[in-house]
Motif scaffolding. Structure first.
Motif, mmCIF file in Angstrom:
data_model
loop_
_atom_site.group_PDB
_atom_site.id
_atom_site.type_symbol
_atom_site.label_atom_id
_atom_site.label_comp_id
_atom_site.label_asym_id
_atom_site.label_seq_id
_atom_site.Cartn_x
_atom_site.Cartn_y
_atom_site.Cartn_z
ATOM 1 N N LEU A 181 34.827 43.257 51.969
ATOM 2 C CA LEU A 181 34.143 41.978 51.950
ATOM 3 C C LEU A 181 33.124 41.924 50.822
ATOM 4 O O LEU A 181 32.345 42.854 50.640
ATOM 5 C CB LEU A 181 33.461 41.757 53.294
ATOM 6 C CG LEU A 181 33.350 40.300 53.672
ATOM 7 C CD1 LEU A 181 34.725 39.703 53.856
ATOM 8 C CD2 LEU A 181 32.538 40.165 54.933
ATOM 9 N N GLY A 182 33.139 40.828 50.074
ATOM 10 C CA GLY A 182 32.136 40.630 49.056
ATOM 11 C C GLY A 182 32.430 41.376 47.766
ATOM 12 O O GLY A 182 31.718 41.221 46.789
ATOM 13 N N ALA A 183 33.489 42.181 47.764
ATOM 14 C CA ALA A 183 33.824 42.879 46.537
ATOM 15 C C ALA A 183 34.385 41.877 45.545
ATOM 16 O O ALA A 183 35.150 41.006 45.914
ATOM 17 C CB ALA A 183 34.858 43.960 46.812
ATOM 18 N N THR A 184 33.994 42.004 44.295
ATOM 19 C CA THR A 184 34.546 41.091 43.312
ATOM 20 C C THR A 184 35.831 41.680 42.760
ATOM 21 O O THR A 184 36.080 42.871 42.856
ATOM 22 C CB THR A 184 33.567 40.857 42.147
ATOM 23 O OG1 THR A 184 33.121 42.133 41.706
ATOM 24 C CG2 THR A 184 32.387 40.027 42.597
ATOM 25 N N LEU A 185 36.635 40.814 42.191
ATOM 26 C CA LEU A 185 37.927 41.252 41.704
ATOM 27 C C LEU A 185 37.810 42.242 40.573
ATOM 28 O O LEU A 185 38.593 43.170 40.458
ATOM 29 C CB LEU A 185 38.729 40.045 41.225
ATOM 30 C CG LEU A 185 39.345 39.214 42.326
ATOM 31 C CD1 LEU A 185 39.941 37.967 41.733
ATOM 32 C CD2 LEU A 185 40.413 40.024 43.032
ATOM 33 N N SER A 186 36.790 42.050 39.742
ATOM 34 C CA SER A 186 36.699 42.879 38.533
ATOM 35 C C SER A 186 36.522 44.356 38.894
ATOM 36 O O SER A 186 36.881 45.229 38.113
ATOM 37 C CB SER A 186 35.550 42.396 37.655
ATOM 38 O OG SER A 186 34.386 42.277 38.441
ATOM 39 N N ALA A 187 36.018 44.620 40.117
ATOM 40 C CA ALA A 187 35.821 46.010 40.510
ATOM 41 C C ALA A 187 37.138 46.771 40.496
ATOM 42 O O ALA A 187 37.191 47.948 40.174
ATOM 43 C CB ALA A 187 35.197 46.072 41.900
ATOM 44 N N GLY A 188 38.216 46.068 40.848
ATOM 45 C CA GLY A 188 39.498 46.757 40.910
ATOM 46 C C GLY A 188 40.359 46.502 39.700
ATOM 47 O O GLY A 188 41.550 46.787 39.713
ATOM 48 N N ARG A 189 39.794 45.940 38.657
ATOM 49 C CA ARG A 189 40.623 45.565 37.514
ATOM 50 C C ARG A 189 41.175 46.786 36.802
ATOM 51 O O ARG A 189 40.480 47.770 36.588
ATOM 52 C CB ARG A 189 39.801 44.708 36.546
ATOM 53 C CG ARG A 189 40.613 44.238 35.369
ATOM 54 C CD ARG A 189 40.053 42.946 34.821
ATOM 55 N NE ARG A 189 40.220 41.860 35.777
ATOM 56 C CZ ARG A 189 39.529 40.716 35.717
ATOM 57 N NH1 ARG A 189 38.618 40.538 34.796
ATOM 58 N NH2 ARG A 189 39.740 39.777 36.601
ATOM 59 N N VAL A 225 47.683 38.829 41.417
ATOM 60 C CA VAL A 225 47.790 37.380 41.546
ATOM 61 C C VAL A 225 46.403 36.750 41.691
ATOM 62 O O VAL A 225 46.112 35.713 41.096
ATOM 63 C CB VAL A 225 48.716 37.014 42.731
ATOM 64 C CG1 VAL A 225 48.649 35.532 43.031
ATOM 65 C CG2 VAL A 225 50.136 37.432 42.422
ATOM 66 N N LEU A 226 45.539 37.395 42.470
ATOM 67 C CA LEU A 226 44.187 36.847 42.624
ATOM 68 C C LEU A 226 43.451 36.841 41.295
ATOM 69 O O LEU A 226 42.774 35.877 40.941
ATOM 70 C CB LEU A 226 43.404 37.664 43.660
ATOM 71 C CG LEU A 226 43.861 37.482 45.111
ATOM 72 C CD1 LEU A 226 43.075 38.401 46.031
ATOM 73 C CD2 LEU A 226 43.706 36.034 45.555
ATOM 74 N N GLU A 227 43.609 37.932 40.566
ATOM 75 C CA GLU A 227 42.981 37.984 39.244
ATOM 76 C C GLU A 227 43.473 36.858 38.360
ATOM 77 O O GLU A 227 42.697 36.220 37.660
ATOM 78 C CB GLU A 227 43.341 39.308 38.564
ATOM 79 C CG GLU A 227 42.376 40.424 38.811
ATOM 80 C CD GLU A 227 42.847 41.681 38.089
ATOM 81 O OE1 GLU A 227 42.980 42.689 38.769
ATOM 82 O OE2 GLU A 227 43.102 41.613 36.871
ATOM 83 N N LEU A 228 44.762 36.632 38.424
ATOM 84 C CA LEU A 228 45.359 35.582 37.599
ATOM 85 C C LEU A 228 44.820 34.216 38.003
ATOM 86 O O LEU A 228 44.488 33.378 37.156
ATOM 87 C CB LEU A 228 46.874 35.620 37.730
ATOM 88 C CG LEU A 228 47.600 34.606 36.852
ATOM 89 C CD1 LEU A 228 47.362 34.909 35.394
ATOM 90 C CD2 LEU A 228 49.077 34.616 37.152
ATOM 91 N N LEU A 229 44.707 33.998 39.318
ATOM 92 C CA LEU A 229 44.155 32.731 39.791
ATOM 93 C C LEU A 229 42.754 32.543 39.233
ATOM 94 O O LEU A 229 42.393 31.464 38.754
ATOM 95 C CB LEU A 229 44.104 32.714 41.323
ATOM 96 C CG LEU A 229 45.370 32.299 42.053
ATOM 97 C CD1 LEU A 229 45.186 32.454 43.546
ATOM 98 C CD2 LEU A 229 45.715 30.846 41.723
ATOM 99 N N GLU A 230 41.964 33.608 39.279
ATOM 100 C CA GLU A 230 40.597 33.490 38.816
ATOM 101 C C GLU A 230 40.534 33.233 37.318
ATOM 102 O O GLU A 230 39.811 32.341 36.857
ATOM 103 C CB GLU A 230 39.825 34.760 39.166
ATOM 104 C CG GLU A 230 38.326 34.552 39.074
ATOM 105 C CD GLU A 230 37.581 35.814 39.431
ATOM 106 O OE1 GLU A 230 36.728 35.755 40.317
ATOM 107 O OE2 GLU A 230 37.872 36.864 38.817
ATOM 108 N N SER A 231 41.331 33.974 36.553
ATOM 109 C CA SER A 231 41.244 33.778 35.103
ATOM 110 C C SER A 231 41.823 32.412 34.713
ATOM 111 O O SER A 231 41.324 31.764 33.793
ATOM 112 C CB SER A 231 41.953 34.914 34.367
ATOM 113 O OG SER A 231 43.330 34.867 34.645
#
Lengths: 333, 324, 684
Positions: free
Chosen positions: B246-254, C529-535
């Motif tokens: 929860l609350g983790a941003t996507l970039s953390a797992g990029r 997919v989530l990353e893509l949605l965000e970008s």
């Protein structure tokens, strides 16, 4: 860079796998065809041998002249060993020799080549007319009644179609003959003579099957219209006709094609009855009379012709299906 | 309760070029009284492994034993299984009581009254009202059905239980109750269990040990805390970075560019060497020097590495180097 | 003539899904279905007709037997006259009586053929499934070949062997029917055997025989019976056909087909001699067919109803949205200038037999340009329906109403014209849950994208295809030029979802609605997919409305979270404030789902009970029955949120919200039940 390469490599490998799947499809389909052919040919051969007692005596009656019986036995090759008979039969078959009719003394192949075109003409025209009516009707009804709209229309259509498809073609033929040939004398009652003679037999066979097929096309179309990709097309705000014709229809074709195959095979059978009613110069009347007179070479040839036709139709349908919907073919293989 | 052991287990479907090695040389032990979690994505072979353990999928190689005895292919299995789909789990034409009764009958409980009493006890054990016994499955919610399935499995008094994605078809508000029940049964009955899920958070919550499966093989196994806090295989790290938090941003797992959009491998045609190499964030796609990942079998010296990780670079400093 | 195979497969599909959860009522399925069959007028007619036909077959010869054999030498070959309503035949016998007497033979022979067909077919089909893997493949290949041959050939075959007569005809029709039934049995039982409850029984050690009798047979009996009825109908017709040709019943016996053939010869003198038996054949055939069709339809209807039920929620409980509920007067507000989507009091209702159900009951929502809003809820909360009805993709029987429904200055409540359609098609795009089914399987992926541009932007196909390839590149599809020419089945699930996103980029997207876009995907692909949605959102400036059951998915992408329960929004809050949610439902949801940070020692919080039964929502707060904080007030009076434009973030539709002392985003803590005045400023 490395990624792009690996992806492409993976893709091309998948491509070769696809080719492989096509090969497997062809092999499997060919195997089934050969197996079916062999079964058909063997059954046609075995028929006469399965008759309880002496087939020739059964045909000629118990008081027949023994010399005639012996001659007939020799003519049919029944005096030889079973295996020899089978090999002779296969050999003759390969040369297109179907024997001589016991009844008319004509070569069976000649009788067939005289009469088969008439049957094919009748079945072919009926097939085309049926599809021309059934597919647009089914698709149209699906569009009109989707999402449970127009309950009344739907009820009227389904019950009408159900009743029509429950009436066998020979009964319809009788009714049509009574109405148009006997009562109003608008159309010829029997025989093949020009365009007008086609109307009644074709109508008799078309009505029921068109009703049945349009029902199934409608159900199939309805289920396609309920699928997600149609919603995607709607989300693209395409014009309705494009959604129906470009997105829904091609996907409903798979079932329609399968159905057409079934229709065509069942039409081959339906012609037998209808030809008898209309005294159509096709194979149907020949078939009935040869069974009743125990004209074994003739019956055997007719079994082979009808069976071969059905196998051919199935083959064509499967090939067309594989082209239209590669997934289903691959799944089967 | 007792231990379940997979030794060099392989399951292959089909033959020839189209064959699929769903499970390939798996060694795994579910020790007495522990819950072993098995994570992996779809196509990793985790469900096939489970089905093999109860005799629903034929073994091509290896053996599966409970306390050293091979699992019988017929009759009551010492290993029982609960399935993913709560709708298909119960015969729609049988009442809950009849379904449980059938299991009890096979387990040797004779007599109507005896069976009735046992049915009540089983339902209470999974926190269901014994009155439900007269109901058809259609009257129950998904969570309730999964609990009935659990009760039915318990009726056979199994030595080991296998749970295959048992919460993934449930609504979020009832998942918790089923997971709590699993933990409770393990505590009260000392249940040994293989708990399979694609959801690492769920697996982490119920398991003592976690095994990570990729393309038919187990690539890492360790006690839960160790695996979570100090993952050795890059695939485990990938799973951890994408796990629900929860609350983790996507970039953390990029992921680094070289592997960000790589498609999961085709199980029919697994990559050479380490089968994870095309997707590996520290592998040859990102670090061109690591060509050995493409050629060398990472399972060869697996026993010498921490967490039995199937990674040539496991335990080495370079793995921990975060490219981001 | 082609025997009964045609009908046989019709109901396979509907029964395969038989196990869909139907209504929650504990009624035994079989009895209720029979009752339903009787309840309809058509059903009554069908069953009466069946009974009449059977009675006729039993008692016909007893009652009219003598009359049918009596010769009236004064009236040979006569048309309908008094005393002979259908006329007489060559020997002066009454045709009506003969038609009635012939019922026994006609129906008896047809039924025996059907019986042979079913018994043989079911045996072969079962054997095909019980046999080992290799053997069952052989079996099914042979069944496949046998099904392909029309019954005509078999009729020929048996007619030759047994001579023309009833024995050959019965065997022929039975044999013709058998392969169809074998295949039906095989498909049906294979689908049952593949289900988990059979696997579970096997694992338990239940014997094969018991699995067959206790699990397989009961679950396939119903469709088999339905098909048997249909087959009996077509068999009756086929038998009449054979007799008509002279291959069936032989003189002096007679059945309807035989009589028809004789009547046809006399059609000029007495048409009734042919039409009489024809009528008998059609009517009795119809009786069987009708019964079978009804059975099939009922089986089908039951499953669709079950499915619809699952989807829906909420009944039409009469609590109208009180203006200013909770003490806040609703202000007639205009959409703020930067809003791309304004929804006021959106309702979706569906009329059913049991009254009107309202799955969405007054949703207010505003999405501003470039914003990412998430809607969270369980199945049945109405979240997906909300999304679909905003996009205008619902259809009958769902009815959508709203006080306001604006998208980008387009009023979606009224019919949109041609220009509106183009505007929507290019600026509102959608991504659905199931990537496997949301692309057209018969159309190249590239063309499915290009279509947007040819339809709305007057691009040529060539240019549109080029743009499609470039958009596919934008959504990071490798080798997009080659990929664009492929059909969807050559694409993976993740790639297809990316294609869907790319489809939205063909125009100038203002809003992207994604309904559970990652639920069907693996976690690692989900991340992509989530990353893509965000970008995509960032690069195109489009707003995002993300619908999911998964709070962690929503919280990783969205700025704002809207929580729905039983068709209403129960809480709306900034993502950062999720941990300080005020509504007990949101709170419970957060604790019930394990995350990577959940303490392993403590049990998970559970939510008692189950999501509300759509058919009977409580009068008060729908969450009250499951809520630990609920009191008597909650059970009678639901707490409602004020209209969205004037709504403060951080309000919960609850009389007893959790009030945390600290809020990370700085939103002031308000207890809705104690607020008396409007004008709580919107933060963020």
């Amino acid at each position: 860079m490395a990624t792009v390469e690996t992806t492409i490599a993976g893709a091309s490998r998948r491509q070769s796998l696809l080719a492989n799947e096509w090969v497997r499809f062809a092999v499997r389909r060919l195997g089934i065809l050969v197996l079916s052919m062999w079964l058909l040919v063997t059954f046609a051969f075995g028929m006469i041998h399965l008759i309880p007692g002496d087939p020739v005596r059964a045909a000629l009656g118990f008081n027949a002249d023994p010399a005639l019986v012996a001659a007939r036995r020799a003519e049919l090759g029944l005096d030889q060993g079973l295996l020899t008979q089978y090999w002779t039969y296969l050999g003759q078959l390969l040369h297109g020799d179907l024997g001589t009719s016991l009844q008319s003394r004509l070569p069976v192949s000649q009788v067939i080549s005289d009469r088969l075109p008439n049957t094919l003409a009748l079945a072919g025209i009926t097939f085309v007319v049926t599809l021309l009516i059934a597919v647009p009707l089914g698709v149209g009804m699906a569009i009109l009644t989707q999402h449970g709209r127009r309950r009344g229309t739907e009820l009227g259509y389904t019950s009408g179609a159900m009743v029509l498809s429950a009436i066998p073609e020979f009964l319809l033929a009788v009714v049509l003959v009574y109405l148009f040939a006997v009562k109003f004398q608008l159309l010829p009652i029997a025989g093949r003579a020009g365009f007008s003679s086609f109307i009644l037999p074709v109508a008799a066979m078309t009505l029921g099957s068109a009703a049945a097929i349009s029902r199934i096309v409608r159900v199939e179309m309805l289920s396609v219209l309920g699928q997600d990709f149609v919603r995607t097309a709607a989300a693209k705000r395409l014009r309705p006709h494009r959604i129906y014709l470009r997105h829904a229809l091609p996907n409903a074709m798979t079932a329609t094609l399968t159905l057409s195959g079934l229709l065509l095979s069942s039409l081959v059978a339906a012609t037998v009855l209808v030809e008898n009613i209309f005294a159509w110069p096709g194979l149907g009347p020949t078939m009935v009379s040869s069974i009743l007179s125990k004209d074994f070479p003739m019956v055997r040839a007719i079994v082979l012709v009808y069976g071969g036709l059905v196998l051919l139709i199935n083959l064509v349908v499967d090939i067309v299906l594989a082209i239209v919907d590669p997934r289903s073919a691959i799944r089967k293989a | 309760m007792s231990s379940l052991e997979f030794r060099d287990v392989g399951v292959t479907f089909g033959f020839g070029p189209g064959a699929l090695r769903a499970v390939d040389g798996v060694n795994l032990q579910v020790p007495d009284g522990t819950v072993v979690g098995l994570v992996g994505e779809s196509g990793s072979g985790k469900s096939t492994l489970a089905r093999a353990a109860v005799g629903l999928a034929p073994l091509t190689t290896g053996s599966i034993t409970v306390d050293g005895t091979p699992i019988p292919r017929r009759g009551t299995r010492p290993v029982q299984m609960i399935f993913q789909d709560p709708v298909a789990a119960l015969d729609p034409r049988m009442t809950i009581g009849a379904s449980l009764g059938e299991a009890l009958a096979v387990a040797g409980v004779r007599g109507r009254r005896d069976r009735g009493r046992q049915i009540g006890r089983l339902l209470e054990q999974v926190h269901l009202d014994p009155e439900l016994a007269v109901r058809p499955p259609a009257a129950l919610s998904g969570g309730q059905r999964q609990r009935v399935a659990l009760a039915r499995a318990l009726a056979a008094e199994p030595k080991v239980m296998i749970a295959d994605e048992i919460t993934s078809a449930l609504d979020v508000s009832v998942q918790g109750a089923v997971l709590n029940l699993i933990r409770e049964l393990r505590r009260d009955l000392g249940l040994s269990m293989l708990f399979i899920s694609h959801n690492l958070a769920v697996v982490r919550y119920v398991s003592d040990l976690i095994a990570v499966m990729y393309l038919g093989r187990i690539v890492e196994i360790a006690p839960t805390e160790q695996l979570i806090n100090d993952p050795q295989h890059p695939y485990t790290r990938l799973l951890l970075s994408t796990a629900p938090r929860l609350g983790a941003t996507l970039s953390a797992g990029r992921l680094p560019d070289g592997v960000r959009d790589v498609e999961p491998a085709d199980p029919h045609d697994p990559p050479t060497g380490c089968s994870f190499h095309p997707r590996c964030p520290v592998g040859p796609a990102v670090d061109p020097g690591r060509t050995d990942c493409v050629t060398d079998d990472p399972f060869l010296s697996i026993d010498e590495r921490p967490h039995r990780a199937a990674c040539l670079y496991a335990g080495r400093h370079s793995l921990r180097k975060d490219p981001a | 003539m082609s025997a009964a195979n045609d009908h046989v497969d019709a109901s396979v599909d509907s029964t395969a899904k038989d196990a869909a959860p139907s209504s929650g009522k504990p009624v035994s399925g079989r009895r209720s279905r029979l009752a339903m069959l009787f309840a309809t007028p058509v059903g009554i007619a069908a069953i009466t007709a069946d009974l009449l036909v059977i009675l006729l077959a039993v008692f016909g010869p007893i009652i009219w037997g003598t009359r049918a054999e009596t010769n009236d030498f004064d009236n040979l070959d006569s048309g309908p006259i008094s005393g002979h309503p259908f006329g007489t035949d060559k020997l002066g016998r009454d045709i009506l009586a003969r038609v009635l007497v012939a019922a026994r033979l006609s129906i008896g022979l047809a039924l025996s053929a059907t019986l042979i067909g079913i018994v043989v077919g079911v045996l072969i089909g079962t054997m095909a499934n019980l046999a080992g893997r290799r053997l069952s493949r052989v079996f099914s290949t042979f069944i496949g070949i046998a099904v392909a041959f029309p019954g005509l050939l078999l009729a020929l075959f048996f007619a030759v062997i047994f001579g023309a007569g009833p024995t050959g005809a019965v065997l022929a029709l039975g044999a013709a029917m058998a392969p169809g039934f074998a295949r039906l049995t095989q498909t049906l039982s294979a689908s049952v055997v593949g289900r988990d409850f059979v696997s579970a029984a096997k694992v338990l050690g239940v014997s094969r025989l018991r699995v067959l009798t206790r699990h397989v047979v009961p679950n396939i009996a119903e469709p088999l019976i339905v098909n048997a009825t249909l087959a009996a109908g077509s068999c009756l017709l086929a038998f009449a056909g054979l007799s008509f040709l002279g291959l069936g019943v032989q003189l002096p016996s007679y059945d309807w087909g035989r009589m028809l053939a004789e009547g046809l010869n006399a059609i000029y003198t007495n048409p009734m001699a042919a039409l009489g038996p024809a009528l008998a054949i059609v009517l009795s055939g119809l009786a069987f067919n009708l019964t079978g069709e009804l059975g099939a339809q009922l089986a089908g209807r039951r499953t669709t109803r079950g499915r619809r039920r699952q989807r829906g929620a909420a009944d039409g409980s009469d609590d109208q949205r009180a203006p200013g509920a909770g003490g806040l007067p609703a202000a007639a507000d205009t959409p703020s200038s930067d809003a791309v989507l304004v929804v006021r009091n959106l309702r979706v209702s569906v009329r059913t037999d049991g009254g009107t159900i309202e799955p969405v009951r007054g949703v207010d929502l505003t999405v501003r340009a470039g914003e990412a809003v998430g809607i969270v809820g369980e199945s049945g909360s109405g979240k997906s329906l909300t999304a679909l009805s905003i996009a205008g993709l619902t259809h009958e029987p769902l009815e959508v109403t709203a006080d306001e429904l604006w998208f980008d200055e387009l009023d979606l409540r009224s019919a949109i014209g041609r220009r509106g359609r183009a505007q929507l098609g290019t600026s509102l795009s959608l991504v659905f849950q199931d990537p496997m089914s949301s692309l057209n399987p018969t159309m190249r992926v590239g063309d499915q994208l290009a279509e947007v541009a040819t339809e709305h932007q007057h691009l040529s196909w060539k240019n549109a295809r080029e743009r499609a390839v470039s958009r596919l590149r934008d959504v990071r599809i490798a080798a997009p030029g080659r990929r664009a020419r492929q059909l969807p089945h050559e694409w993976s699930g993740g790639m297809r979802q990316r294609a869907m996103i790319g489809m939205g980029l063909m125009g100038e997207p203002k809003l992207l609605i994604a309904d559970e876009p990652t639920t069907a995907l693996d976690v690692t692909v989900q991340q992509q997919v989530l990353e893509l949605l965000e970008s995509t959102k960032q690069q195109s400036g489009a707003a995002l409305l993300l619908i999911s059951h998964d709070l962690s998915v929503v919280s990783s992408v969205c700025d704002r979270v809207v929580v729905m329960y039983a068709g209403r929004i129960v809480e709306e809050l900034p993502t950062a404030d999720l941990e300080h949610a005020r509504h007990p439902y949101t709170k419970a949801l957060l604790r019930a789902v394990p995350s990577m940070d959940t303490p392993r020692e403590e049990p998970l919080a559970t939510i008692a009970g189950r999501p509300p039964d759509p058919a009977s929502l409580p009068v008060g707060c729908p969450f009250a029955p499951r809520c630990p904080r609920a009191d008597d007030r909650c059970r009678v009076e639901p707490a409602l949120l004020p209209v969205a434009g004037r709504r403060a973030l951080g309000l919960a539709a609850c009389h007893h919200p959790h009030l945390d002392p600290v809020s990370e985003s700085g939103v002031s803590i308000v207890d809705i039940s104690k607020v008396g005045a409007p004008g709580i400023g919107e933060t963020r």
